[in-house]
Design a protein around this motif. Structure first.
Motif, PDB file in Angstrom:
ATOM      1  N   CYS A 197      30.227  27.880 -25.718  1.00  0.00           N
ATOM      2  CA  CYS A 197      31.039  28.486 -24.659  1.00  0.00           C
ATOM      3  C   CYS A 197      30.625  29.936 -24.418  1.00  0.00           C
ATOM      4  N   PHE A 198      30.375  30.672 -25.480  1.00  0.00           N
ATOM      5  CA  PHE A 198      29.963  32.067 -25.317  1.00  0.00           C
ATOM      6  C   PHE A 198      28.551  32.174 -24.749  1.00  0.00           C
ATOM      7  N   LYS A 199      27.674  31.234 -25.062  1.00  0.00           N
ATOM      8  CA  LYS A 199      26.337  31.237 -24.447  1.00  0.00           C
ATOM      9  C   LYS A 199      26.450  31.051 -22.943  1.00  0.00           C
ATOM     10  N   ILE A 200      27.293  30.145 -22.513  1.00  0.00           N
ATOM     11  CA  ILE A 200      27.489  29.902 -21.080  1.00  0.00           C
ATOM     12  C   ILE A 200      28.122  31.130 -20.427  1.00  0.00           C
ATOM     13  N   TYR A 201      29.093  31.725 -21.102  1.00  0.00           N
ATOM     14  CA  TYR A 201      29.745  32.925 -20.578  1.00  0.00           C
ATOM     15  C   TYR A 201      28.739  34.059 -20.415  1.00  0.00           C
ATOM     16  N   GLN A 202      27.892  34.267 -21.415  1.00  0.00           N
ATOM     17  CA  GLN A 202      26.874  35.325 -21.340  1.00  0.00           C
ATOM     18  C   GLN A 202      25.907  35.067 -20.199  1.00  0.00           C
ATOM     19  N   ALA A 203      25.517  33.812 -19.983  1.00  0.00           N
ATOM     20  CA  ALA A 203      24.630  33.483 -18.871  1.00  0.00           C
ATOM     21  C   ALA A 203      25.309  33.814 -17.540  1.00  0.00           C
ATOM     22  N   TYR A 204      26.600  33.516 -17.436  1.00  0.00           N
ATOM     23  CA  TYR A 204      27.341  33.822 -16.218  1.00  0.00           C
ATOM     24  C   TYR A 204      27.412  35.326 -15.979  1.00  0.00           C
ATOM     25  N   ILE A 205      27.731  36.084 -17.018  1.00  0.00           N
ATOM     26  CA  ILE A 205      27.837  37.541 -16.880  1.00  0.00           C
ATOM     27  C   ILE A 205      26.480  38.130 -16.504  1.00  0.00           C
ATOM     28  N   GLY A 206      25.398  37.626 -17.102  1.00  0.00           N
ATOM     29  CA  GLY A 206      24.064  38.095 -16.748  1.00  0.00           C
ATOM     30  C   GLY A 206      23.734  37.805 -15.296  1.00  0.00           C
ATOM     31  N   LEU A 207      24.073  36.610 -14.851  1.00  0.00           N
ATOM     32  CA  LEU A 207      23.834  36.231 -13.463  1.00  0.00           C
ATOM     33  C   LEU A 207      24.652  37.092 -12.515  1.00  0.00           C
ATOM     34  N   ARG A 208      25.887  37.336 -12.874  1.00  0.00           N
ATOM     35  CA  ARG A 208      26.757  38.165 -12.033  1.00  0.00           C
ATOM     36  C   ARG A 208      26.233  39.600 -11.958  1.00  0.00           C
ATOM     37  N   ASN A 209      25.741  40.126 -13.074  1.00  0.00           N
ATOM     38  CA  ASN A 209      25.182  41.475 -13.099  1.00  0.00           C
ATOM     39  C   ASN A 209      23.942  41.557 -12.207  1.00  0.00           C
ATOM     40  N   ARG A 210      23.069  40.554 -12.303  1.00  0.00           N
ATOM     41  CA  ARG A 210      21.874  40.553 -11.460  1.00  0.00           C
ATOM     42  C   ARG A 210      22.253  40.449  -9.987  1.00  0.00           C
ATOM     43  N   TYR A 211      23.267  39.644  -9.679  1.00  0.00           N
ATOM     44  CA  TYR A 211      23.726  39.519  -8.293  1.00  0.00           C
ATOM     45  C   TYR A 211      24.253  40.856  -7.785  1.00  0.00           C
ATOM     46  N   ASP A 212      25.068  41.533  -8.575  1.00  0.00           N
ATOM     47  CA  ASP A 212      25.623  42.824  -8.162  1.00  0.00           C
ATOM     48  C   ASP A 212      24.520  43.847  -7.933  1.00  0.00           C
ATOM     49  N   SER A 213      23.511  43.852  -8.809  1.00  0.00           N
ATOM     50  CA  SER A 213      22.390  44.779  -8.644  1.00  0.00           C
ATOM     51  C   SER A 213      21.595  44.466  -7.380  1.00  0.00           C
ATOM     52  N   LEU A 214      21.352  43.192  -7.134  1.00  0.00           N
ATOM     53  CA  LEU A 214      20.627  42.782  -5.937  1.00  0.00           C
ATOM     54  C   LEU A 214      21.417  43.129  -4.681  1.00  0.00           C
ATOM     55  N   LYS A 215      22.723  42.914  -4.719  1.00  0.00           N
ATOM     56  CA  LYS A 215      23.562  43.237  -3.570  1.00  0.00           C
ATOM     57  C   LYS A 215      23.537  44.732  -3.288  1.00  0.00           C
ATOM     58  N   ALA A 216      23.584  45.558  -4.326  1.00  0.00           N
ATOM     59  CA  ALA A 216      23.525  47.007  -4.140  1.00  0.00           C
ATOM     60  C   ALA A 216      22.184  47.405  -3.525  1.00  0.00           C
ATOM     61  N   ALA A 217      21.098  46.782  -3.976  1.00  0.00           N
ATOM     62  CA  ALA A 217      19.782  47.084  -3.412  1.00  0.00           C
ATOM     63  C   ALA A 217      19.707  46.673  -1.948  1.00  0.00           C
ATOM     64  N   ILE A 218      20.259  45.527  -1.619  1.00  0.00           N
ATOM     65  CA  ILE A 218      20.249  45.058  -0.230  1.00  0.00           C
ATOM     66  C   ILE A 218      21.107  45.976   0.638  1.00  0.00           C
ATOM     67  N   ASP A 219      22.247  46.419   0.113  1.00  0.00           N
ATOM     68  CA  ASP A 219      23.091  47.348   0.871  1.00  0.00           C
ATOM     69  C   ASP A 219      22.336  48.639   1.181  1.00  0.00           C
TER      70      ASP A 219
END
Length: 149
Positions: A73-95
């Motif tokens: 469960c924590f491995k899946i959670y960490q993967a989600y948090i990593g994906l969310r962090n990358r998405y937020d960074s990409l969104k900031a770059a696109i903005d």
């Protein structure tokens, strides 16, 4: 991530695990699934009741099963948090590319110009120059959020 999850073991107790540890306080609360409507809905009952029910179901597992499930469960959670962090960074770059953060870019350019002007003074007492004091005054007035990025 959905493709990766189809290839990984997701414990049946995944949802129970995070409800039992009180994760319902984050990300908008707890949700239930209505099979008839085939849609999710907010659980309006007290969160402690849902947490207690989840705890009861988890207590029926053996310790080894629980540890293995918690680890996954924590491995899946960490993967989600990593994906969310990358998405937020990409969104900031696109903005920035879309010129939606022109104020931030303008402030960065002003800081760069002030720093260049201040750094041209390479004397022993350069920090007492007019340019350096202007640079320090500007950077001292920036909000804390400007230093985080």
């Amino acid at each position: 991530m959905m493709n990766d999850l189809q290839e990984e073991w997701v414990p049946e107790c995944f949802d129970l695990f995070f409800v039992a540890v009180g994760a319902g306080e984050s990300y908008g609360g707890l949700l239930g699934y209505d099979a008839y409507e085939q849609d999710y809905f907010g659980i309006s009952c007290p969160d402690s009741w849902a947490e207690d029910e989840a705890k009861k179901k988890l207590k029926s597992m053996t310790k080894d099963e629980f540890i293995a499930a918690a680890r996954q469960c924590f491995k899946i959670y960490q993967a989600y948090i990593g994906l969310r962090n990358r998405y937020d960074s990409l969104k900031a770059a696109i903005d920035i590319l879309r010129d939606q953060n022109t104020g931030i870019l303008q402030a960065v350019r002003e800081i760069e110009e002030l720093y260049d002007a201040a750094s041209k003074k390479q004397e022993r007492y350069a920090e007492y120059s007019k340019e350096w004091r202007t640079f320090e005054r500007y950077t001292d007035t920036l909000p804390q959020e400007a230093w985080i990025q």
